[in-house]
Scaffold this active site. Structure first.
Site, PDB file in Angstrom:
ATOM      1  N   GLY A 100      -0.063  14.741 -18.310  1.00  0.00           N
ATOM      2  CA  GLY A 100       0.930  13.998 -17.531  1.00  0.00           C
ATOM      3  C   GLY A 100       1.752  13.136 -18.482  1.00  0.00           C
ATOM      4  N   LEU A 101       2.524  12.227 -17.907  1.00  0.00           N
ATOM      5  CA  LEU A 101       3.402  11.403 -18.754  1.00  0.00           C
ATOM      6  C   LEU A 101       2.627  10.623 -19.799  1.00  0.00           C
ATOM      7  CD1 LEU A 101       5.931  10.085 -16.116  1.00  0.00           C
ATOM      8  CD2 LEU A 101       6.485  11.365 -18.205  1.00  0.00           C
ATOM      9  N   ALA A 102       1.497  10.042 -19.394  1.00  0.00           N
ATOM     10  CA  ALA A 102       0.761   9.174 -20.322  1.00  0.00           C
ATOM     11  C   ALA A 102       0.206   9.972 -21.491  1.00  0.00           C
ATOM     12  CB  ALA A 102      -0.353   8.449 -19.571  1.00  0.00           C
ATOM     13  N   SER A 152       1.899  18.521 -13.782  1.00  0.00           N
ATOM     14  CA  SER A 152       1.021  17.348 -13.698  1.00  0.00           C
ATOM     15  C   SER A 152       1.510  16.432 -12.594  1.00  0.00           C
ATOM     16  CB  SER A 152       1.003  16.588 -15.025  1.00  0.00           C
ATOM     17  OG  SER A 152       0.413  17.393 -16.010  1.00  0.00           O
ATOM     18  N   HIS A 153       0.611  15.605 -12.127  1.00  0.00           N
ATOM     19  CA  HIS A 153       0.905  14.793 -10.958  1.00  0.00           C
ATOM     20  C   HIS A 153       2.078  13.823 -11.174  1.00  0.00           C
ATOM     21  CE1 HIS A 153       0.379  12.633  -7.368  1.00  0.00           C
ATOM     22  NE2 HIS A 153       0.138  11.517  -8.011  1.00  0.00           N
ATOM     23  N   GLY A 193      10.212   7.157  -6.621  1.00  0.00           N
ATOM     24  CA  GLY A 193      11.130   6.020  -6.546  1.00  0.00           C
ATOM     25  C   GLY A 193      11.688   5.486  -7.843  1.00  0.00           C
ATOM     26  N   HIS A 227      -0.758   3.030   0.002  1.00  0.00           N
ATOM     27  CA  HIS A 227       0.700   2.924   0.097  1.00  0.00           C
ATOM     28  C   HIS A 227       1.085   2.856   1.569  1.00  0.00           C
ATOM     29  CE1 HIS A 227       4.945   3.850  -0.286  1.00  0.00           C
ATOM     30  NE2 HIS A 227       4.849   3.793  -1.611  1.00  0.00           N
ATOM     31  N   ARG A 285      12.297   1.699   1.528  1.00  0.00           N
ATOM     32  CA  ARG A 285      12.412   0.294   1.960  1.00  0.00           C
ATOM     33  C   ARG A 285      13.221  -0.511   0.946  1.00  0.00           C
ATOM     34  NH1 ARG A 285       6.999  -1.309   1.661  1.00  0.00           N
ATOM     35  NH2 ARG A 285       6.581   0.757   0.815  1.00  0.00           N
ATOM     36  N   GLU A 288      -2.840   6.225 -15.518  1.00  0.00           N
ATOM     37  CA  GLU A 288      -3.593   5.865 -14.315  1.00  0.00           C
ATOM     38  C   GLU A 288      -5.094   6.002 -14.540  1.00  0.00           C
ATOM     39  OE1 GLU A 288      -1.937   7.545 -10.725  1.00  0.00           O
ATOM     40  OE2 GLU A 288      -3.592   6.790  -9.513  1.00  0.00           O
TER      41      GLU A 288
HETATM   42  C1  FAD Z   1       3.591  10.824  -4.454  1.00  0.00           C
HETATM   43  C2  FAD Z   1       3.572   9.784  -5.542  1.00  0.00           C
HETATM   44  C3  FAD Z   1       4.726   9.119  -5.880  1.00  0.00           C
HETATM   45  C4  FAD Z   1       4.709   8.156  -6.888  1.00  0.00           C
HETATM   46  N1  FAD Z   1       5.863   7.501  -7.203  1.00  0.00           N
HETATM   47  C5  FAD Z   1       5.838   6.560  -8.176  1.00  0.00           C
HETATM   48  C6  FAD Z   1       7.018   5.860  -8.520  1.00  0.00           C
HETATM   49  O1  FAD Z   1       8.078   6.091  -7.961  1.00  0.00           O
HETATM   50  N2  FAD Z   1       6.942   4.931  -9.490  1.00  0.00           N
HETATM   51  C7  FAD Z   1       5.788   4.656 -10.143  1.00  0.00           C
HETATM   52  O2  FAD Z   1       5.772   3.790 -11.001  1.00  0.00           O
HETATM   53  N3  FAD Z   1       4.652   5.338  -9.865  1.00  0.00           N
HETATM   54  C8  FAD Z   1       4.654   6.271  -8.904  1.00  0.00           C
HETATM   55  N4  FAD Z   1       3.503   6.945  -8.608  1.00  0.00           N
HETATM   56  C9  FAD Z   1       2.340   6.807  -9.485  1.00  0.00           C
HETATM   57  C10 FAD Z   1       2.540   7.617 -10.771  1.00  0.00           C
HETATM   58  O3  FAD Z   1       3.252   8.783 -10.493  1.00  0.00           O
HETATM   59  C11 FAD Z   1       1.219   8.004 -11.423  1.00  0.00           C
HETATM   60  O4  FAD Z   1       0.374   6.898 -11.489  1.00  0.00           O
HETATM   61  C12 FAD Z   1       1.448   8.527 -12.837  1.00  0.00           C
HETATM   62  O5  FAD Z   1       2.425   9.517 -12.861  1.00  0.00           O
HETATM   63  C13 FAD Z   1       0.152   9.047 -13.438  1.00  0.00           C
HETATM   64  O6  FAD Z   1       0.456   9.647 -14.663  1.00  0.00           O
HETATM   65  P1  FAD Z   1      -0.686  10.033 -15.704  1.00  0.00           P
HETATM   66  O7  FAD Z   1      -0.029  10.592 -16.892  1.00  0.00           O
HETATM   67  O8  FAD Z   1      -1.602   8.874 -15.871  1.00  0.00           O
HETATM   68  O9  FAD Z   1      -1.547  11.162 -14.959  1.00  0.00           O
HETATM   69  P2  FAD Z   1      -1.097  12.538 -14.276  1.00  0.00           P
HETATM   70  O10 FAD Z   1       0.344  12.752 -14.248  1.00  0.00           O
HETATM   71  O11 FAD Z   1      -1.871  12.584 -13.000  1.00  0.00           O
HETATM   72  O12 FAD Z   1      -1.683  13.630 -15.262  1.00  0.00           O
HETATM   73  C14 FAD Z   1      -3.057  13.899 -15.375  1.00  0.00           C
HETATM   74  C15 FAD Z   1      -3.254  15.063 -16.297  1.00  0.00           C
HETATM   75  O13 FAD Z   1      -4.643  15.187 -16.571  1.00  0.00           O
HETATM   76  C16 FAD Z   1      -5.031  16.539 -16.514  1.00  0.00           C
HETATM   77  N5  FAD Z   1      -6.473  16.541 -16.237  1.00  0.00           N
HETATM   78  C17 FAD Z   1      -7.119  15.873 -15.259  1.00  0.00           C
HETATM   79  N6  FAD Z   1      -8.444  16.038 -15.385  1.00  0.00           N
HETATM   80  C18 FAD Z   1      -8.641  16.833 -16.463  1.00  0.00           C
HETATM   81  C19 FAD Z   1      -9.797  17.361 -17.115  1.00  0.00           C
HETATM   82  N7  FAD Z   1     -11.023  17.075 -16.693  1.00  0.00           N
HETATM   83  N8  FAD Z   1      -9.618  18.163 -18.194  1.00  0.00           N
HETATM   84  C20 FAD Z   1      -8.371  18.444 -18.651  1.00  0.00           C
HETATM   85  N9  FAD Z   1      -7.254  17.947 -18.091  1.00  0.00           N
HETATM   86  C21 FAD Z   1      -7.390  17.157 -17.010  1.00  0.00           C
HETATM   87  C22 FAD Z   1      -4.131  17.145 -15.466  1.00  0.00           C
HETATM   88  O14 FAD Z   1      -4.010  18.520 -15.646  1.00  0.00           O
HETATM   89  C23 FAD Z   1      -2.813  16.408 -15.753  1.00  0.00           C
HETATM   90  O15 FAD Z   1      -2.126  17.093 -16.771  1.00  0.00           O
HETATM   91  C24 FAD Z   1       3.504   7.878  -7.572  1.00  0.00           C
HETATM   92  C25 FAD Z   1       2.341   8.536  -7.214  1.00  0.00           C
HETATM   93  C26 FAD Z   1       2.355   9.451  -6.191  1.00  0.00           C
HETATM   94  C27 FAD Z   1       1.065  10.062  -5.748  1.00  0.00           C
END
Ligand code: FAD
Length: 657
Positions: A14-16, A42-43, A49, A257, A273, A394
């Site tokens: 994901g982004l992080a 990725s999520h 927003g 939320h 909102r 996250e």
């Molecule tokens: C519908 C929705 C809308 C949102 N809108 C906003 C917004 O507008 N503004 C804001 O600030 N935040 C928003 N958020 C929150 C934000 O999007 C997330 O907190 C953030 O994108 C998480 O990014 P991440 O890189 O931490 O993890 P993720 O993007 O969830 O990536 C996780 C990665 O880990 C990998 N992975 C997981 N488990 C394993 C494993 N065991 N082995 C190998 N790979 C694994 C997955 O394949 C994926 O690539 C929103 C959340 C949701 C649900």
């Protein structure tokens, strides 16, 4: 067994995770990313927003800066966050937005001249300045003093993830897709990689690395209804927990939320909102001003979710076959605005509800959304217990959100933490060679192999899907928006029973290769342990703070609970986690605990708060009136950053001054 060596291993694309990988690759390190799915799926892509950064370009952002962003973040966290981290974050966020622009993110821009917006249900005309024309715009979000959320319509996560992934591709960062990390390679002192199962072939592989970064996202799918993607199951948290050493922080801090659509739980962004949408009850009455006269619909998320739940408990919800709900009304924004700025929301309403949000109200209800808790790290993003283990995004408890994250602060955290922690990960790689014997790798891999052998041979009769559903319902029913001791005790006891029963899962499909039932069976005990850290942490915390709202302990209790919960699992055969606490030091806070601005000011004060307030007052007076705000800030609470991020941020107003 295949053993793959690298310098920096990142679990999660994901982004992080990608941003950490980019930092390491740019420092010349061999870097490798693992992911359950293709990176662009990725999520993070679901974020709608926007991301917060105090650019202060648009009229409603004028006067914004790091100080205001920091204050909003700390208050939003209900004083549960690490204030040093909140400072590191607020300072770096503007740089992250500009870097992303440079990488191709098509941020929505300011257009000079008049523009019509909706504020507090009224159409207002704002006159944007000529000098701001073309600069990055921002919208309003909950719990903030300024309009600070930078956005690309309501597809911000999508455009960010595409830009960051494309950058990673251009640098040659390899992403190994469709693999699942299921254990860490560690000797109780240092972590040096992960044991991974290929989801297609079923092969067990070892990825050995100088650093291992968990960037696996949140644990929303512990709950039966969540806005999260179905892969957000908390396996990253389990990776750390199962070491028996690394701790998880504040797992009970779970965000709901306010506006997910009923019944499926898909999100409609806070931007609805922020842009002027209203919440209405079954009589069409706009009820939020009755509860929160100042912030109304734009109170902090935890507050709005609680108020909505209270209102529905009073019988003001709209009856539906799926339980009561309320209405989100964005009709007053007009079709043109919705088509341009809220087009994902429009499509979600059309595709999943069969309604047109420019004409119809949207049925919504608070739904599980975000995990404030995660793998506990220090300010450098490293686990205090296991050298070489880092966490970001996250999945981490870095901890800038405390007990409630502000909307827009999570996307910002992913990239900002990726930038900052990425540098520290690279430092670690440069300073610490691999020191591992292959015996350790073999023994940890064979543990996973025998777990799979046992599962495939087990005739215990338990059905993995039934156990999983039971877990998700327990979490939803007893560890939700409002909590109480009786229900939380029930949750802990029933989750422990499910964990015991999970040892007797038997599979109908015995394939070792692509086998979704086996995947579930491997995940479920891990998810149950993570769920138990949430429920046990919530049961133990006898106060209300941010999203953790105890009906039997309604006050925020700084005297006894100004601390961070740490959960670990030292005994693999135990049915409950071990909990300990890490105190937050009021005497080091730049912003000592105070009134958050919602409801009655009934917090139990910390004994040091008054002394710290006086210290701050004295220091501020001593430095004199005209002192530069950065100098004063450093005197009050110095914080560190990698040198490349220390420069001051530039703003239109400061250029004018
Ligand atoms: C519908 C929705 C809308 C949102 N809108 C906003 C917004 O507008 N503004 C804001 O600030 N935040 C928003 N958020 C929150 C934000 O999007 C997330 O907190 C953030 O994108 C998480 O990014 P991440 O890189 O931490 O993890 P993720 O993007 O969830 O990536 C996780 C990665 O880990 C990998 N992975 C997981 N488990 C394993 C494993 N065991 N082995 C190998 N790979 C694994 C997955 O394949 C994926 O690539 C929103 C959340 C949701 C649900």
């Amino acid at each position: 067994m295949k053993i793959i060596y690298t310098d920096a291993l990142v679990i999660g694309a994901g982004l992080a995770g990608l941003r950490v990988a980019i930092a390491c690759k740019e420092r010349g390190l061999d870097t490798l990313v693992l992911s359950l799915i293709p990176a662009k799926r990725s999520h993070s892509a679901a974020a709608q927003g926007g991301m917060q950064a105090s650019l202060g370009n648009a009229l409603k952002g004028s006067g914004d800066n790091e100080d205001v962003h920091f204050h909003d973040t700390v208050k939003g966290s209900d004083w549960g966050c690490d204030q040093n981290v909140a400072r590191m974050f607020a300072h770096t966020a503007p740089k992250a937005v500009r870097e992303l622009a440079n990488w191709g993110v098509p941020w929505t821009r300011v257009k000079a001249g008049p523009r019509q917006v909706v504020v507090n249900a009224e159409k207002v005309t704002l006159e944007e300045a000529e000098k701001a024309h073309g600069l990055i715009n921002a919208r309003d979000f909950g719990g903030t003093k300024k309009w600070r959320t930078c956005y690309t319509a309501d597809g911000t996560g999508h455009s960010l993830l595409y830009a960051v992934d494309n950058k990673a591709i251009s640098l040659g960062v390899p992403v190994v897709e469709r693999v699942e990390a299921l254990a860490l390679i560690q000797d109780g002192v240092r972590c040096q990689g992960a044991i991974v199962r290929d989801l297609v072939t079923g092969e067990i592989q070892a990825y050995v690395a100088k650093t291992t970064t968990i960037a696996t996202g949140g644990y929303g799918r512990l709950y039966s209804v969540s806005t999260n993607a179905i892969i957000c199951e908390g396996i990253g948290a389990a990776l750390a927990l199962d070491t028996g050493k690394a701790t998880l922080g504040n797992m009970e801090a779970v965000q709901f939320h306010p506006t997910a659509i009923v019944p499926v739980g898909i999100l409609t962004t806070e931007g609805c909102r922020g842009d002027g949408g209203l919440l209405r009850d079954k009589d069409g009455h706009r009820f939020m001003p009755d509860y929160e006269p100042e912030k109304k619909e734009l109170a902090s998320r935890d507050v709005v979710s609680r108020r909505m739940t209270e209102h529905m408990r009073k019988g003001k919800g709209v009856d539906s076959p799926y339980g009561p709900h309320l209405w989100l009304d964005i009709t007053l924004l007009g079709k043109e605005h919705i088509d341009k700025n809220l087009r994902e929301v429009k499509e979600i309403c059309q595709d999943f509800l069969g309604i047109d949000p420019a004409k119809d109200w949207i049925p919504v209800r608070p739904t599980q959304h975000y995990s404030m808790g995660g793998v506990r790290t220090n300010e450098r993003g490293e686990s205090p217990q296991l050298k070489g283990l880092f966490a970001v995004g996250e999945a981490a408890c870095w901890d800038m959100h405390g007990f409630n994250r502000l909307g827009g602060n999570s996307l910002a955290e992913t990239v900002v933490a990726g930038m900052i922690v990425g540098e520290y990960v690279a430092d670690f790689c440069e300073q610490n060679p691999l020191a591992i014997d292959t015996g350790l790798i073999e023994s940890q891999a064979s543990k996973l192999t025998s777990e799979i052998d046992t599962l495939l041979a087990n005739l215990g009769g338990e059905n993995v899907y039934q156990l999983k559903t039971a877990m998700q319902e327990i979490m939803m029913d007893y560890v939700g928006i409002f909590r109480n001791g009786t229900e939380l005790e029930k949750a802990v006891s029933e989750l422990s029973q499910l964990l015991a029963r999970s040892a007797n899962i038997s599979l109908t499909c015995k394939n070792r290769h692509a086998n979704p039932e086996l995947v579930e069976a491997l995940r479920l005990p891990r998810m149950l342990r993570v769920a138990l850290t949430v429920a046990a942490g919530a049961l133990a915390r006898t106060e209300s703070r941010g999203a953790h709202a105890r009906e039997d302990y309604p006050k925020r209790d700084d005297a006894n609970w100004l601390n961070r919960t740490l959960a670990s699992w030292p005994d693999a055969s135990a049915l409950k986690p071990s909990l300990s606490y890490e105190a937050l030091d009021v005497m080091k806070m730049e912003l000592p605990p105070g009134y958050r601005g919602y409801g009655d000011d009934n917090a139990v004060a910390h004994p040091d708060t008054q002394a710290r307030l006086e210290q701050i007052e004295t220091l501020t007076a001593k430095m004199g009136e005209g002192v530069d705000r950065h100098v004063l800030q450093q005197a009050l609470m110095p914080f560190e950053l990698p040198e490349k991020f220390t420069q001051k941020n530039q703003r239109l107003e400061e250029q004018d001054a």
